[in-house]
Design a protein around this motif. Structure first.
Motif: not given
Length: 89
Positions: A9-13, A31-35, A74-85
């Protein structure tokens, strides 16, 4: 330039604007901090801001609902188990 997780993204900008690499990295970080707020943090912050402007809850909550529907949060923090599910059910 040090590796950055959003290097593409930085290279693109840099390529598509008048920003230098350092400036582009700062813009991306801003921008990332804002979101980076969670939905709950966003609702609390916006409620306080709108209340300070004199709006009442009957005006505030529909406005926040509309804003939140169009806003990235921001997405909620997800455990590895939640990601697998998510992937495997």
């Amino acid at each position: 330039m040090t590796w950055h997780p959003h290097e593409e993204l930085i290279t693109h900008l840099v390529r598509t604007s008048a920003l230098g690499p350092g400036e582009a990295a700062r813009v991306v970080a801003d921008v990332l901090a804002y979101f980076s707020e969670s939905a709950e943090e966003y609702v609390r912050r916006r409620h306080a801001e709108l209340k300070a402007k004199g709006l009442v809850n009957d005006q505030i909550f529909p406005r926040i609902a509309a804003e939140l529907a169009a806003r990235r949060v921001a997405a909620p923090g997800l455990s590895l188990r939640q990601l697998r599910r998510i992937v495997y059910g």
